[in-house]
Design a protein around this motif. Structure first.
Motif, PDB file in Angstrom:
ATOM      1  N   LEU A  29       0.816  -1.206   0.000  1.00 58.99           N
ATOM      2  CA  LEU A  29       0.000   0.000   0.000  1.00 58.99           C
ATOM      3  C   LEU A  29       0.851   1.258   0.000  1.00 58.99           C
ATOM      4  O   LEU A  29       1.995   1.255   0.454  1.00 58.99           O
ATOM      5  CB  LEU A  29      -0.847   0.069   1.280  1.00 58.99           C
ATOM      6  CG  LEU A  29      -1.941  -0.941   1.510  1.00 58.99           C
ATOM      7  CD1 LEU A  29      -2.839  -0.452   2.641  1.00 58.99           C
ATOM      8  CD2 LEU A  29      -2.742  -1.138   0.260  1.00 58.99           C
ATOM      9  N   GLN A  30       0.237   2.351  -0.426  1.00 57.86           N
ATOM     10  CA  GLN A  30       0.880   3.661  -0.402  1.00 57.86           C
ATOM     11  C   GLN A  30       1.381   3.982   1.012  1.00 57.86           C
ATOM     12  O   GLN A  30       0.625   3.861   1.975  1.00 57.86           O
ATOM     13  CB  GLN A  30      -0.117   4.748  -0.825  1.00 57.86           C
ATOM     14  CG  GLN A  30      -0.430   4.777  -2.304  1.00 57.86           C
ATOM     15  CD  GLN A  30      -1.614   3.933  -2.690  1.00 57.86           C
ATOM     16  OE1 GLN A  30      -2.189   3.222  -1.867  1.00 57.86           O
ATOM     17  NE2 GLN A  30      -1.998   4.002  -3.951  1.00 57.86           N
ATOM     18  N   GLY A  31       2.649   4.379   1.092  1.00 55.49           N
ATOM     19  CA  GLY A  31       3.191   4.849   2.362  1.00 55.49           C
ATOM     20  C   GLY A  31       3.508   3.771   3.378  1.00 55.49           C
ATOM     21  O   GLY A  31       3.846   4.074   4.528  1.00 55.49           O
ATOM     22  N   ARG A  84       5.100   8.627  -7.692  1.00 56.32           N
ATOM     23  CA  ARG A  84       5.172   9.518  -6.531  1.00 56.32           C
ATOM     24  C   ARG A  84       6.248  10.587  -6.728  1.00 56.32           C
ATOM     25  O   ARG A  84       7.398  10.263  -7.009  1.00 56.32           O
ATOM     26  CB  ARG A  84       5.481   8.696  -5.278  1.00 56.32           C
ATOM     27  CG  ARG A  84       5.783   9.576  -4.083  1.00 56.32           C
ATOM     28  CD  ARG A  84       5.880   8.791  -2.815  1.00 56.32           C
ATOM     29  NE  ARG A  84       6.636   9.542  -1.830  1.00 56.32           N
ATOM     30  CZ  ARG A  84       6.745   9.200  -0.567  1.00 56.32           C
ATOM     31  NH1 ARG A  84       6.152   8.108  -0.137  1.00 56.32           N
ATOM     32  NH2 ARG A  84       7.447   9.921   0.272  1.00 56.32           N
ATOM     33  N   PRO A  85       5.875  11.862  -6.562  1.00 53.13           N
ATOM     34  CA  PRO A  85       6.881  12.919  -6.673  1.00 53.13           C
ATOM     35  C   PRO A  85       8.038  12.671  -5.711  1.00 53.13           C
ATOM     36  O   PRO A  85       7.816  12.321  -4.545  1.00 53.13           O
ATOM     37  CB  PRO A  85       6.103  14.177  -6.285  1.00 53.13           C
ATOM     38  CG  PRO A  85       4.681  13.873  -6.620  1.00 53.13           C
ATOM     39  CD  PRO A  85       4.523  12.405  -6.334  1.00 53.13           C
ATOM     40  N   GLN A 110      14.283  10.091  -3.257  1.00 57.49           N
ATOM     41  CA  GLN A 110      14.186   9.424  -1.948  1.00 57.49           C
ATOM     42  C   GLN A 110      14.960   8.112  -1.973  1.00 57.49           C
ATOM     43  O   GLN A 110      15.783   7.842  -1.086  1.00 57.49           O
ATOM     44  CB  GLN A 110      12.713   9.162  -1.595  1.00 57.49           C
ATOM     45  CG  GLN A 110      12.521   8.493  -0.240  1.00 57.49           C
ATOM     46  CD  GLN A 110      11.093   7.992  -0.026  1.00 57.49           C
ATOM     47  OE1 GLN A 110      10.285   7.988  -0.959  1.00 57.49           O
ATOM     48  NE2 GLN A 110      10.782   7.578   1.187  1.00 57.49           N
ATOM     49  N   GLY A 147       3.489   2.675  -4.561  1.00 62.87           N
ATOM     50  CA  GLY A 147       2.417   2.216  -3.684  1.00 62.87           C
ATOM     51  C   GLY A 147       1.140   1.972  -4.467  1.00 62.87           C
ATOM     52  O   GLY A 147       0.878   2.635  -5.474  1.00 62.87           O
ATOM     53  N   HIS A 207      -3.088  -0.053  -3.952  1.00 62.60           N
ATOM     54  CA  HIS A 207      -3.956  -0.891  -3.124  1.00 62.60           C
ATOM     55  C   HIS A 207      -4.826  -1.779  -3.992  1.00 62.60           C
ATOM     56  O   HIS A 207      -4.855  -1.620  -5.225  1.00 62.60           O
ATOM     57  CB  HIS A 207      -4.760  -0.062  -2.123  1.00 62.60           C
ATOM     58  CG  HIS A 207      -5.719   0.926  -2.731  1.00 62.60           C
ATOM     59  ND1 HIS A 207      -6.857   0.542  -3.396  1.00 62.60           N
ATOM     60  CD2 HIS A 207      -5.694   2.288  -2.758  1.00 62.60           C
ATOM     61  CE1 HIS A 207      -7.504   1.628  -3.799  1.00 62.60           C
ATOM     62  NE2 HIS A 207      -6.815   2.695  -3.431  1.00 62.60           N
ATOM     63  N   ASP A 230       2.372  -1.804   6.974  1.00 62.31           N
ATOM     64  CA  ASP A 230       2.475  -0.937   8.145  1.00 62.31           C
ATOM     65  C   ASP A 230       1.925  -1.698   9.358  1.00 62.31           C
ATOM     66  O   ASP A 230       0.849  -2.292   9.287  1.00 62.31           O
ATOM     67  CB  ASP A 230       1.628   0.314   7.865  1.00 62.31           C
ATOM     68  CG  ASP A 230       1.792   1.405   8.903  1.00 62.31           C
ATOM     69  OD1 ASP A 230       1.810   1.089  10.112  1.00 62.31           O
ATOM     70  OD2 ASP A 230       1.884   2.576   8.504  1.00 62.31           O
ATOM     71  N   ALA A 258       0.435  -0.708  11.726  1.00 64.58           N
ATOM     72  CA  ALA A 258      -0.833  -0.160  12.224  1.00 64.58           C
ATOM     73  C   ALA A 258      -2.031  -0.515  11.349  1.00 64.58           C
ATOM     74  O   ALA A 258      -3.150  -0.109  11.657  1.00 64.58           O
ATOM     75  CB  ALA A 258      -0.724   1.363  12.348  1.00 64.58           C
ATOM     76  N   ILE A 259      -1.809  -1.271  10.280  1.00 66.38           N
ATOM     77  CA  ILE A 259      -2.941  -1.536   9.381  1.00 66.38           C
ATOM     78  C   ILE A 259      -4.043  -2.299  10.113  1.00 66.38           C
ATOM     79  O   ILE A 259      -3.773  -3.172  10.933  1.00 66.38           O
ATOM     80  CB  ILE A 259      -2.504  -2.274   8.092  1.00 66.38           C
ATOM     81  CG1 ILE A 259      -3.660  -2.254   7.067  1.00 66.38           C
ATOM     82  CG2 ILE A 259      -2.049  -3.702   8.391  1.00 66.38           C
ATOM     83  CD1 ILE A 259      -3.259  -2.718   5.674  1.00 66.38           C
ATOM     84  N   LYS A 280       7.424   0.088  10.957  1.00 68.50           N
ATOM     85  CA  LYS A 280       6.977   1.050  11.972  1.00 68.50           C
ATOM     86  C   LYS A 280       6.634   0.370  13.297  1.00 68.50           C
ATOM     87  O   LYS A 280       5.744   0.808  14.026  1.00 68.50           O
ATOM     88  CB  LYS A 280       5.801   1.891  11.441  1.00 68.50           C
ATOM     89  CG  LYS A 280       6.111   2.503  10.053  1.00 68.50           C
ATOM     90  CD  LYS A 280       4.990   3.342   9.479  1.00 68.50           C
ATOM     91  CE  LYS A 280       5.175   3.487   7.975  1.00 68.50           C
ATOM     92  NZ  LYS A 280       4.080   4.170   7.294  1.00 68.50           N
TER      93      LYS A 280
END
Ligand SMILES: Nc1nc2c(ncn2[C@@H]2O[C@H](COP(=O)(O)OP(=O)(O)OP(=O)(O)O)[C@@H](O)[C@H]2O)c(=O)[nH]1
Ligand SMILES: Nc1nc2c(ncn2[C@@H]2O[C@H](COP(=O)(O)OP(=O)(O)OP(=O)(O)O)[C@@H](O)[C@H]2O)c(=O)[nH]1
Ligand SMILES: [K+]
Ligand SMILES: [Mg+2]
Ligand SMILES: [Mg+2]
Lengths: 291, 278
Positions: free
Chosen positions: A105-107, A137-138, A143, A187, A189, A216, A218-219, A243
């Motif tokens: 997923l994104q991020g 992604r810009p 990065q 990323g 979904h 993540d 926290a998903i 994370k």
């Protein structure tokens, strides 16, 4: 043992069982309820929690504790065995030349994890390269390049190109003298059909030895459908949980492992390239149960 | 008359449904406790089943939680003295920077100029990312070198806006986890030095139980005025919105619904509750 660090409510329930040699149905259902709570608070899929707790309940009622084992230790052992059975050992990552594809997923932390894994392989004496195929992604190119630089590993990307599939092809060629190729992707979904098609194409060009789903910690309950889609598209061989330096318990990874019949490969515990660990089941189980 | 026992099964089912929608357990239980005490002793009409009564009561309770503090964002911007400074906070990777880009477009569509200020002086590629957005949107970006003081960058953004009659300053911050006391202290400092008109907490709609913990900690470090939930397009159930509104008492203002600049929707409490309860 690992389960010493249980959440306070679960520990409280278990300590009530101290000294008992047999558990009655009420005892077992109280313990099972507390285990359900811990797993639900860890973001494990609701139906998976119910399946797990049913299995634990049945075994706790049916199996005789071995001689000399207290009822409490017996239940703990069952809980532990059921969780270990599901989570399994760390995804096998042989220290040899290979290609790894990252998806998620994104991020979720793919680009950061790509650099971390490259750093990890380089510490093991291999020569890794990171290939950045994210043209969407810009700043994605910059990065990844800066992270690869921090990890002191080779990097390939093309800030002017717009076809991720072509970049993947060119990147593998350009970094041919590296041992380990880590291919980062944009990323996406499960509902983004065109992006799902895109990663299937990248997958067929890259032909990875391992495809890892980056999740993540926290998903929430969405982990299941996301994992299902990624597994259907490219086949997931392992999960990277990121994370974990926060307070999220990472139960989504358990769901994903169950859904993809895979295992957990790496843990991310910070933003720098060194913040990576190989998965280790004991610590993770403690976390799930709310240490 | 409804007795405690009548409610046990329906409330358990609702709790599981809320958890399946990613409402945090403590929040779900608090909402259901209220329901229980409100419902016990209620007289059932002949028509309604206990299940229907409970579902109706839940719909009302959820709407109460999620409607908390709702205000008209557009009106707030219109009435505020310019420049209006908005700082965006939240954990890593939730979509702060992208939301700022969308907000610049949203403001432009309503006749307000804006300047972006990159308070993320930490993450690799952060300057390049927000610069590319600023260029695509035709906005001015204020940025410092990596490693610079984030409060100083946003402060420069405010000064730029004052000198150039820009209506809104959109201040980005680096993603951070609430467990990092250094970074949370840095956030407090940004809040103190910049003293923003609005602090917007960004989280993602796909987040699970942890949404409560981080919303609380961020609100403590730099008090928030509202929240944006991103990645709502990833088919999440949206329970995180309930969790955030419940623990902070602050409204969810927008949903992020994609990666495009126009993918920012006004949050509609009724719609969310309908999605959750059906
Ligand atoms: N604290 C912490 N932050 C992390 C970890 N892994 C990644 N991050 C941060 O999470 C954010 C997102 O990470 P990225 O690597 O950009 O995620 P991504 O999956 O590549 O994102 P997209 O390419 O946009 O889909 C960044 O701020 C990272 O620094 C981790 O283990 N701990
Ligand atoms: N599908 C979807 N993706 C989004 C949405 N909002 C942001 N994203 C994506 O999520 C990823 C992370 O977004 P960023 O804006 O970089 O997040 P951030 O919070 O600034 O990240 P850090 O600065 O690293 O903490 C990017 O790939 C975005 O395109 C949304 O509403 N829907
Ligand atoms: K698989
Ligand atoms: Mg990336
Ligand atoms: Mg950002």
């Amino acid at each position: 043992m690992v389960l010493d660090n249980l959440g306070s409510s679960l520990r409280g329930t278990l300590s009530k069982l101290q000294g008992k040699s047999r558990l009655d149905e009420d005892d077992v259902s109280e313990v099972v309820k507390e285990i359900q709570r811990s797993l639900l608070q860890a973001d494990v899929d609701v139906s998976l929690v119910m399946d797990l707790s049913d299995a634990i309940e049945t075994r706790a009622l049916e199996e005789e504790p071995p001689a000399g084992t207290s009822a409490r230790d017996h239940v703990l052992k069952i809980v532990y065995e059921e969780l270990v059975d599901l989570i399994g050992e760390s995804t096998e990552i042989p220290l040899e030349p290979q290609t790894i594809l990252l998806a998620g997923l994104q991020g979720s932390g793919k680009t950061t994890s790509a650099a971390k894994m490259a750093w990890w392989f380089s510490k093991k004496g291999l020569r890794p390269a990171v290939i950045q195929t994210d043209t969407f992604r810009p700043g994605a190119y910059d990065q990844a390049e800066q992270m690869a630089d921090r990890a002191e590993v080779s990097f390939y990307g093309d800030p002017d190109a717009d076809d991720p599939v072509q970049i993947a092809r060119d990147g593998l060629e350009a970094t041919a003298d590296a041992d380990v190729h880590i291919v980062d992707t944009a990323g996406r979904h499960a509902l983004e059909d065109d992006l799902i098609d895109e990663i299937e194409e990248i997958d067929s060009v890259v032909d990875p030895d391992r495809s890892l789903l980056v999740l993540d910690a926290a998903i929430g309950q969405g982990a299941k459908d996301q994992a299902r889609q990624f597994d259907d598209s490219i086949g997931i061989d392992g999960v990277v949980i990121t994370k974990l330096d926060g307070t999220a318990k990472g139960g989504g990874a358990l769901t994903a492992v169950n859904e993809t019949e895979s295992s957990i490969a790496f843990l991310g515990t910070g933003e720098t390239v060194q913040d990576i660990e190989r998965f280790e089941p004991n610590g993770f189980i403690s976390r799930l149960l709310g240490m | 008359v409804l007795e405690e026992e009548d409610l046990e099964d329906p409330l358990w089912n609702l709790e599981m449904a809320l958890l399946e929608s990613d409402v945090e357990m403590g929040v779900a239980e608090a909402i259901l406790d209220d329901l229980r005490s409100n419902l016990i002793g209620e007289t059932k009409s002949q028509m309604a089943s206990t299940g229907d009564l409970v579902a109706d009561a839940l719909r009302d309770a959820l709407l109460d939680v999620i409607s908390v503090g709702q205000f008209d964002f557009e009106e707030r911007i219109a009435e505020a003295e310019k420049p209006v400074t908005i700082v965006f906070t939240g954990v890593n990777g939730v979509g702060k920077t992208t939301t700022i880009a969308k907000m610049a477009r949203y403001l432009e569509d309503r006749g307000y100029s804006s300047v972006l200020a990159n308070g993320d002086t930490y993450r690799a590629g952060a300057n390049e990312q927000i610069r590319e957005h600023a260029e695509a949107l035709g906005k001015r970006l204020i940025a410092h070198e990596q490693g610079g003081d984030p409060a100083a960058v946003i402060y420069d953004g405010v000064e730029y806006a004052e000198a150039n009659d820009v209506d809104v300053v959109l201040g980005d911050t680096a993603g951070r986890l609430h467990t990092s006391s250094d970074l949370m202290a840095q956030l407090e400092k940004i809040d103190r030095v910049v003293d923003p008109d609005l602090t917007i907490f960004v989280d993602e709609a796909v987040a699970g139980q942890d949404a409560v913990e981080r919303a609380k900690q961020f609100d403590d470090a730099a008090e928030i005025d509202g929240a944006v939930l991103t990645k709502a397009d990833a088919d999440s159930q949206g329970g995180a919105a309930i969790s955030v509104a419940y623990v902070t008492g602050k409204p969810v203002l927008f949903l992020g619904t994609g990666q495009g600049y126009d993918d920012l929707d006004r949050f509609d409490p009724e719609e969310l509750v309908a999605d959750l309860v059906g």
